[in-house]
Write a protein that holds these residues in place. Sequence first.
Motif, PDB file in Angstrom:
ATOM      1  N   GLN A  75      52.829  40.616  31.191  1.00 58.84           N
ATOM      2  CA  GLN A  75      54.248  40.951  31.059  1.00 58.84           C
ATOM      3  C   GLN A  75      54.534  42.368  31.544  1.00 58.84           C
ATOM      4  OE1 GLN A  75      55.439  40.129  27.038  1.00 58.84           O
ATOM      5  NE2 GLN A  75      55.149  37.941  27.275  1.00 58.84           N
ATOM      6  N   SER A  76      53.843  42.726  32.619  1.00 59.94           N
ATOM      7  CA  SER A  76      54.012  44.058  33.190  1.00 59.94           C
ATOM      8  C   SER A  76      53.588  44.028  34.648  1.00 59.94           C
ATOM      9  CB  SER A  76      53.147  45.062  32.422  1.00 59.94           C
ATOM     10  OG  SER A  76      53.120  46.292  33.105  1.00 59.94           O
ATOM     11  N   ALA A  77      54.253  44.853  35.444  1.00 61.63           N
ATOM     12  CA  ALA A  77      53.877  44.990  36.849  1.00 61.63           C
ATOM     13  C   ALA A  77      53.444  46.424  37.123  1.00 61.63           C
ATOM     14  CB  ALA A  77      55.031  44.583  37.764  1.00 61.63           C
ATOM     15  N   GLY A  78      52.808  47.037  36.136  1.00 55.94           N
ATOM     16  CA  GLY A  78      52.299  48.391  36.307  1.00 55.94           C
ATOM     17  C   GLY A  78      51.127  48.408  37.276  1.00 55.94           C
ATOM     18  N   LEU A  79      50.838  49.567  37.817  1.00 56.83           N
ATOM     19  CA  LEU A  79      49.786  49.696  38.817  1.00 56.83           C
ATOM     20  C   LEU A  79      48.429  49.210  38.301  1.00 56.83           C
ATOM     21  CD1 LEU A  79      48.941  50.616  41.627  1.00 56.83           C
ATOM     22  CD2 LEU A  79      48.576  52.909  40.691  1.00 56.83           C
ATOM     23  N   GLY A  80      48.103  49.543  37.070  1.00 56.30           N
ATOM     24  CA  GLY A  80      46.831  49.100  36.488  1.00 56.30           C
ATOM     25  C   GLY A  80      46.741  47.589  36.381  1.00 56.30           C
ATOM     26  N   HIS A  81      47.834  46.956  35.993  1.00 53.87           N
ATOM     27  CA  HIS A  81      47.853  45.497  35.882  1.00 53.87           C
ATOM     28  C   HIS A  81      47.783  44.841  37.259  1.00 53.87           C
ATOM     29  CE1 HIS A  81      48.422  45.473  31.592  1.00 53.87           C
ATOM     30  NE2 HIS A  81      49.472  46.276  31.710  1.00 53.87           N
ATOM     31  N   ILE A  82      48.449  45.433  38.228  1.00 53.92           N
ATOM     32  CA  ILE A  82      48.393  44.892  39.587  1.00 53.92           C
ATOM     33  C   ILE A  82      46.971  44.995  40.131  1.00 53.92           C
ATOM     34  CG2 ILE A  82      49.160  45.244  41.979  1.00 53.92           C
ATOM     35  CD1 ILE A  82      51.899  46.081  40.819  1.00 53.92           C
ATOM     36  N   LEU A  83      46.307  46.136  39.915  1.00 54.01           N
ATOM     37  CA  LEU A  83      44.924  46.297  40.383  1.00 54.01           C
ATOM     38  C   LEU A  83      43.988  45.315  39.682  1.00 54.01           C
ATOM     39  CD1 LEU A  83      44.635  50.179  40.690  1.00 54.01           C
ATOM     40  CD2 LEU A  83      44.727  48.502  42.536  1.00 54.01           C
ATOM     41  N   MET A  84      44.131  45.164  38.376  1.00 55.64           N
ATOM     42  CA  MET A  84      43.276  44.237  37.644  1.00 55.64           C
ATOM     43  C   MET A  84      43.548  42.800  38.087  1.00 55.64           C
ATOM     44  SD  MET A  84      40.839  44.300  35.634  1.00 55.64           S
ATOM     45  CE  MET A  84      39.900  43.100  34.755  1.00 55.64           C
ATOM     46  N   GLY A  85      44.814  42.458  38.301  1.00 53.84           N
ATOM     47  CA  GLY A  85      45.161  41.127  38.793  1.00 53.84           C
ATOM     48  C   GLY A  85      44.599  40.881  40.182  1.00 53.84           C
ATOM     49  N   SER A 126      44.314  33.203  45.275  1.00 52.32           N
ATOM     50  CA  SER A 126      44.289  34.626  44.910  1.00 52.32           C
ATOM     51  C   SER A 126      45.669  35.121  44.523  1.00 52.32           C
ATOM     52  CB  SER A 126      43.749  35.458  46.085  1.00 52.32           C
ATOM     53  OG  SER A 126      42.424  35.122  46.363  1.00 52.32           O
ATOM     54  N   VAL A 127      46.679  34.736  45.290  1.00 53.47           N
ATOM     55  CA  VAL A 127      48.046  35.166  44.999  1.00 53.47           C
ATOM     56  C   VAL A 127      48.527  34.549  43.687  1.00 53.47           C
ATOM     57  CG1 VAL A 127      50.440  35.014  45.792  1.00 53.47           C
ATOM     58  CG2 VAL A 127      48.628  35.596  47.407  1.00 53.47           C
ATOM     59  N   VAL A 128      48.244  33.262  43.484  1.00 54.18           N
ATOM     60  CA  VAL A 128      48.660  32.588  42.244  1.00 54.18           C
ATOM     61  C   VAL A 128      47.998  33.249  41.037  1.00 54.18           C
ATOM     62  CG1 VAL A 128      48.479  30.414  40.958  1.00 54.18           C
ATOM     63  CG2 VAL A 128      49.229  30.393  43.334  1.00 54.18           C
ATOM     64  N   LEU A 129      46.721  33.567  41.146  1.00 54.49           N
ATOM     65  CA  LEU A 129      46.028  34.232  40.034  1.00 54.49           C
ATOM     66  C   LEU A 129      46.626  35.606  39.748  1.00 54.49           C
ATOM     67  CD1 LEU A 129      42.338  33.232  40.785  1.00 54.49           C
ATOM     68  CD2 LEU A 129      43.712  32.527  38.825  1.00 54.49           C
ATOM     69  N   LEU A 130      46.960  36.343  40.799  1.00 55.92           N
ATOM     70  CA  LEU A 130      47.591  37.649  40.615  1.00 55.92           C
ATOM     71  C   LEU A 130      48.929  37.502  39.893  1.00 55.92           C
ATOM     72  CD1 LEU A 130      47.980  40.704  41.096  1.00 55.92           C
ATOM     73  CD2 LEU A 130      48.877  40.122  43.355  1.00 55.92           C
ATOM     74  N   VAL A 131      49.741  36.557  40.333  1.00 52.57           N
ATOM     75  CA  VAL A 131      51.053  36.344  39.702  1.00 52.57           C
ATOM     76  C   VAL A 131      50.889  35.914  38.249  1.00 52.57           C
ATOM     77  CG1 VAL A 131      53.113  34.880  39.750  1.00 52.57           C
ATOM     78  CG2 VAL A 131      52.243  35.870  41.877  1.00 52.57           C
ATOM     79  N   PHE A 132      49.969  34.982  37.990  1.00 50.29           N
ATOM     80  CA  PHE A 132      49.731  34.552  36.606  1.00 50.29           C
ATOM     81  C   PHE A 132      49.235  35.714  35.749  1.00 50.29           C
ATOM     82  CE2 PHE A 132      49.146  29.757  37.522  1.00 50.29           C
ATOM     83  CZ  PHE A 132      50.504  29.569  37.380  1.00 50.29           C
ATOM     84  N   TRP A 133      48.387  36.543  36.311  1.00 50.24           N
ATOM     85  CA  TRP A 133      47.870  37.697  35.571  1.00 50.24           C
ATOM     86  C   TRP A 133      49.025  38.618  35.167  1.00 50.24           C
ATOM     87  CZ3 TRP A 133      43.445  39.026  33.298  1.00 50.24           C
ATOM     88  CH2 TRP A 133      43.323  40.345  32.869  1.00 50.24           C
ATOM     89  N   LEU A 134      49.910  38.887  36.111  1.00 46.14           N
ATOM     90  CA  LEU A 134      51.043  39.762  35.816  1.00 46.14           C
ATOM     91  C   LEU A 134      51.991  39.131  34.802  1.00 46.14           C
ATOM     92  CD1 LEU A 134      51.766  41.159  39.393  1.00 46.14           C
ATOM     93  CD2 LEU A 134      50.594  42.306  37.492  1.00 46.14           C
ATOM     94  N   MET A 135      52.160  37.820  34.877  1.00 44.61           N
ATOM     95  CA  MET A 135      53.015  37.139  33.897  1.00 44.61           C
ATOM     96  C   MET A 135      52.388  37.197  32.506  1.00 44.61           C
ATOM     97  SD  MET A 135      54.568  33.932  36.132  1.00 44.61           S
ATOM     98  CE  MET A 135      53.956  32.773  34.987  1.00 44.61           C
TER      99      MET A 135
END
Length: 161
Positions: free
Chosen positions: A23-33, A11-20
């Motif tokens: 190319q953003s660590a915005g709240l919407g991207h964090i929630l989607m990740g 789960s953590v790896v998928l979240l990190v890959f999603w954010l990479m």
Amino acid sequence: MTRLFPHPLLSVVLLVFWLMLQQSAGLGHILMGAIVGTIVPLAARPVIGERVGLRRPLKALQLLGVVLVDVIRSNVAVFLVLLSPRPKPTEGFIEMQLKLSHPLGLATLACILTAVPGSAWLEYDQDRSTVLIHVFDLVDADEWVEIVKTRYESLLLEIFP
């Protein structure tokens, strides 16, 4: 908690890959990740099966470093072979005996051998515990066997229980 996150590291790896990828660590991207990191492991639970334990996580980091160095070195070697005035590289096949029997360890070794330029994992015979490898520029088969055994298999035997 393990019912919602059966594989927390995944789960953590998928979240990190999603954010990479975003190319953003915005709240919407964090929630989607976080949603992706929650749903994918739940959906993959029947395929992944039981949790995988690493006996020595630092050895896994060491293996990652070894593989990264070997990928770079092999890229350069293949490039030089292609540019050399020799008529043709001497490709060949190697069949080698493995001590490794853990399914995830074997899958990791297959990925490593296929990712390192100039080699490819072709076939594994479970009954004889042998693997068939194709090498792009085979000069010394014994050297290849030694490389696989000392650089990869020995670390994988320490990593996977």
